[in-house]
Design an enzyme around this catalytic site. Structure first.
Site, PDB file in Angstrom:
ATOM      1  CB  CYS A   1      -0.905   0.005   1.233  1.00  0.00           C
ATOM      2  SG  CYS A   1      -2.257  -1.171   1.090  1.00  0.00           S
TER       3      CYS A   1
ATOM      4  CB  CYS B   1      -4.280  -0.672  -1.089  1.00  0.00           C
ATOM      5  SG  CYS B   1      -2.738  -1.566  -0.903  1.00  0.00           S
TER       6      CYS B   1
END
Ligand SMILES: *[C@@H]1O[C@H](CO)[C@@H](O)[C@H](O)[C@H]1NC(C)=O
Ligand SMILES: *[C@@H]1O[C@H](CO)[C@@H](O)[C@H](O)[C@H]1NC(C)=O
Ligand SMILES: *[C@@H]1O[C@H](CO)[C@@H](O)[C@H](O)[C@H]1NC(C)=O
Ligand SMILES: *[C@@H]1O[C@H](CO)[C@@H](O)[C@H](O)[C@H]1NC(C)=O
Ligand SMILES: CC(=O)N[C@H]1CO[C@H](CO)[C@@H](O)[C@@H]1O
Length: 291
Positions: free
Chosen positions: A113, A195
């Site tokens: 992420c 993400c």
């Protein structure tokens, strides 16, 4: 005692049939061989990259050993084979995403992420950026993107060989060729897996920094998952010594901002991002804006 003549006739018939069979085989093999060398379809795009197989293998080893040792356990021979099997002996204008599923499954790479970087018309600069920011990833910093970057490949429905003479051109021949489908699928998955905070490096020295027809505008923007992506951060980069053609306050970025609003993803934009600007200045320290 039986007459030996029928036996002789049998031998004659047998020899005749054998010769006939041999002849048929020779003709079939001959046709196939001709098809191998010179009867491949002719297309309007550049042919497969010379030494495609070797390059794929070499880049795969390089990546899994040196660039991202976390993927050390990936089997490069199998990856090369799965890549080849995706398109070999197939009509190069009827590629589907399913053709690449075995390859995708084999590689199965996830980007952490907050580490995803998209680019549009800024490929070189974006790659310099992720090279310095070592833990960041553009699509070409993932294994499959790294392997296939700037390569061309296609096969032929009537041959087990690759076509090194020509491959379908996405515009002049067909859009569902194996190279376009590969990058479309890879971009889609790259975006869908992103993400946290994701970044995009856009070009402020062209009239549309955000282009709805680019891979970023057409594929990636629409595949970001609002459940996973918290913010899209755009950096609009202006070439040193050129008059800026677009910026965060321009209409193309406004379009992007609107799309993100519809998609429930927070959007921020910044001109001349200092970390990227620094890279430009390293290359051109004499520019007045680098002081
Ligand atoms: C292998 O990876 C290194 C480190 O990223 C890079 O500098 C080099 O050019 C690569 N070599 C090949 C043959 O791709
Ligand atoms: C892909 O990798 C993830 C974690 O990196 C793992 O949980 C998953 O089982 C893998 N899937 C396949 C098909 O190997
Ligand atoms: C922006 O686009 C122009 C025109 O295509 C190109 O010359 C320039 O290198 C691009 N700038 C960056 C930072 O990639
Ligand atoms: C970005 O930098 C360029 C020079 O590199 C400058 O001409 C331009 O005005 C700057 N743009 C903004 C919006 O700051
Ligand atoms: C659109 C285009 O350029 N098509 C050409 C593709 O190549 C064939 C010959 O291989 C030409 O006849 C087409 O005009």
């Amino acid at each position: 005692m039986a007459d030996p003549r029928p036996k002789k006739a049998k031998i004659c018939l047998c020899m005749f049939l054998c010769l006939l069979a041999a002849g048929v085989i020779a003709v079939v093999v001959g046709i196939r061989m001709r098809r191998h060398s010179s009867q491949l379809m002719k297309w309007n795009g550049t042919g497969s990259t010379a030494h495609f197989q070797e390059i794929v293998l070499e880049r795969c080893y390089n990546y899994t050993q040196l660039v991202q040792p976390a993927l050390r356990d990936r089997d490069c021979q199998k990856i090369r084979e799965a890549f080849r099997n995706a398109f070999i002996s197939k009509d190069p204008c009827s590629a589907t995403e399913e053709d690449y599923h075995p390859l995708m499954k084999l590689v199965n790479q996830t980007v952490p992420c907050d580490k995803t970087v998209f680019w549009s018309k800024t490929k070189k600069l974006a790659h310099q950026y992720t090279k310095v920011q070592r833990e960041m990833f553009t699509l070409e910093d993932t294994l499959l993107g790294y392997i296939a970057d700037d390569l061309s490949w296609c096969g032929d429905a009537g041959s087990h060989e690759m076509n090194y003479q020509s491959c379908p051109h996405w515009k002049k021949d067909c859009s569902n060729n194996f190279v376009s489908v590969f990058w479309g699928l890879l971009s889609k998955r790259f975006a869908a897996n992103a993400c946290g905070v994701v970044q995009v490096v856009l070009n402020g020295s062209i009239s549309n920094a955000f282009d709805g027809k680019s891979t970023f505008g057409r594929v990636e923007v629409h595949n970001l998952n609002p459940m996973k992506v918290h913010t899209l951060q755009a950096w609009v980069i202006h070439d040193l010594g050129k008059f800026p053609s677009d910026s965060c306050s321009g209409s193309s970025i406004n379009d992007l901002s609107w799309i993100m609003k519809q998609r429930n993803i927070k959007f921020t934009c910044q001109d001349n991002y200092s970390s990227v600007k620094f890279l430009q200045c390293v290359k051109k320290p004499e520019d007045s804006s680098c002081r």
